[in-house]
Design a protein around this motif. Structure first.
Motif, PDB file in Angstrom:
ATOM      1  N   ALA A 270      -7.585   3.130   2.293  1.00 19.19           N
ATOM      2  CA  ALA A 270      -7.628   1.665   2.329  1.00 19.19           C
ATOM      3  C   ALA A 270      -8.557   1.193   3.446  1.00 19.19           C
ATOM      4  CB  ALA A 270      -6.227   1.085   2.519  1.00 19.19           C
TER       5      ALA A 270
ATOM      6  N   ALA B 226      -2.115  -3.001  -3.884  1.00 17.31           N
ATOM      7  CA  ALA B 226      -2.985  -1.862  -4.157  1.00 17.31           C
ATOM      8  C   ALA B 226      -3.027  -1.558  -5.644  1.00 17.31           C
ATOM      9  CB  ALA B 226      -2.487  -0.639  -3.398  1.00 17.31           C
TER      10      ALA B 226
ATOM     11  N   LEU C 252       0.844  -1.186   0.000  1.00 20.74           N
ATOM     12  CA  LEU C 252       0.000   0.000   0.000  1.00 20.74           C
ATOM     13  C   LEU C 252       0.882   1.239   0.000  1.00 20.74           C
ATOM     14  CD1 LEU C 252      -2.926   1.127   0.279  1.00 20.74           C
ATOM     15  CD2 LEU C 252      -2.498   1.189   2.754  1.00 20.74           C
TER      16      LEU C 252
ATOM     17  N   ILE D 212      -7.929  -2.704  -3.319  1.00 22.09           N
ATOM     18  CA  ILE D 212      -6.887  -3.385  -2.557  1.00 22.09           C
ATOM     19  C   ILE D 212      -7.189  -4.875  -2.483  1.00 22.09           C
ATOM     20  CG2 ILE D 212      -6.250  -1.388  -1.131  1.00 22.09           C
ATOM     21  CD1 ILE D 212      -7.967  -2.640   1.130  1.00 22.09           C
TER      22      ILE D 212
END
Length: 194
Positions: A18, A55, A10, A66
């Motif tokens: 997220a 991601a 991420l 995600i």
């Protein structure tokens, strides 16, 4: 859709986004345990594990989706008992047992999926397929021979999707007396051989 960029972690600065995506996808399942909504999103934003998130962003850096996974101790969240008490105070006490029941550890050589989420504005544009492909590639590159996941009985569309991807149901676990708290009756374990 604009160009899709996949990241094996991420990207920094996307923790709150997220967490919001994760909560949108799983808040129905986790809401009674970790809600209300704002509190649940904040909890995940503070405990998100960037290393366990593949991601998808567009070229402007907007988070499109995600795919969280668990290969060791932590999946999407690194939350500990201390984090629960910090965030929920004494309310953490009644949350511990049901949350422990939801926790899954994959067998050796198996990557555990810990959720896949696509932003509402990016659905139907291939983001989910790209995330699954990236997750499977990640698993192969890291020596995993299987990918496993749990799908709840209130989500038959997801189960059908996983079957189309090659996952096979290998067992089912019921929630028993915790059904009113969790909002579902059973979870089916599914495994994909890579």
């Amino acid at each position: 859709m604009s160009e899709l960029i996949l990241h094996n972690e991420l990207p920094r600065g996307h923790e709150a986004e997220a967490a919001a995506l994760y909560w949108e996808a799983f808040g129905g399942k986790l809401g009674k345990l970790l809600g209300p909504d704002d509190k649940g999103r904040q909890f995940f934003a503070k405990t998100v594990n960037p290393e366990a998130v593949i991601a998808a962003t567009d070229k402007t850096g907007r988070l499109l989706g995600i795919a969280a996974h668990k290969a060791g101790v932590n999946g999407f969240s690194t939350a500990t008992t201390a984090d629960l008490f910090r965030h929920y105070g004494l309310g953490a006490l009644w949350r511990l047992i049901p949350l422990a029941m939801l926790e899954r550890d994959a067998p050796k050589g198996t990557l555990q999926m810990d959720g896949i989420c696509v932003a509402e504005t990016a659905r139907g544009q291939g983001v989910g397929s790209a995330l699954f492909d990236a997750l499977f590639d990640y698993a192969r590159q890291n020596g995993f021979t299987h990918v496993t996941l749990d799908v709840i009985d209130t989500n038959p569309r997801a189960e059908a999707l996983y079957e189309r991807l090659g996952f096979i149901a290998t067992g089912e676990e019921t929630t028993g007396p915790l059904k009113p708290l969790l909002g579902f009756n059973s979870a089916t374990k599914m495994v994909l051989t890579l």
